[in-house]
Design a protein around this motif. Structure first.
Motif, short mmCIF file in Angstrom:
data_model
loop_
_atom_site.label_atom_id
_atom_site.label_comp_id
_atom_site.label_asym_id
_atom_site.label_seq_id
_atom_site.Cartn_x
_atom_site.Cartn_y
_atom_site.Cartn_z
N LYS A 63 0.84 -1.20 0.00
CA LYS A 63 0.00 0.00 0.00
C LYS A 63 0.88 1.24 0.00
N ASN B 41 1.48 4.67 -6.66
CA ASN B 41 0.70 4.74 -5.44
C ASN B 41 -0.32 3.61 -5.47
N PRO C 41 -3.39 1.81 -3.80
CA PRO C 41 -4.44 2.18 -2.84
C PRO C 41 -4.51 1.22 -1.65
N GLN D 279 -9.68 -0.95 -2.05
CA GLN D 279 -10.40 -0.89 -3.32
C GLN D 279 -11.31 -2.11 -3.38
#
Length: 124
Positions: free
Chosen positions: A84, A109, A111, A114
């Motif tokens: 992450k 990046n 997440p 999700q």
């Protein structure tokens, strides 16, 4: 007294089995809610391994090297590793992520949460 002891042993055995079942069915990283797994798409056909460095689902810095077996495919060699935030990705022409064979580097990046478990990176 024998009946009481055997009843207690039986109850302990049932409790142990129930606990083992709960542990065996727990999902890693709460699937998609505290990090994602990274799938690597080998766009160049030259990479034979890739390295992922970044924070895992336990907020610990982690690094792993993953071998690619087929060119121009999406590899899930890093299955079971959860990432992450900002994650560094590198590809190599060697099978062991040797620093003198690096082909490509980027930061993405990933997440924290999700709807799915996977993020696909288009690598070179």
């Amino acid at each position: 007294m024998r009946k009481s002891i055997s009843a207690r042993v039986g109850a302990l055995a049932v409790a142990a089995m129930a606990t083992a079942t709960l542990v065996a069915t727990a999902t890693p990283a709460s699937a998609g809610t505290n990090g994602q797994q990274i799938a690597w798409h080998n766009n160049s056909g030259l990479a034979q391994s890739f390295k992922i460095s970044g924070y895992n689902n336990d907020n610990e810095w982690n690094e792993g090297c993953f071998r690619l077996y087929y060119f121009n495919e999406t590899s899930k060699a890093a299955a079971g590793w959860w990432w992450k935030y900002n994650v560094n990705l590198q590809s190599y022409s060697s099978t062991d992520c040797s620093s003198n064979t690096r082909l490509w580097y980027t930061t993405v990046n990933v997440p924290k949460s999700q709807s799915g478990d996977w993020v696909t990176i288009q690598g070179y």
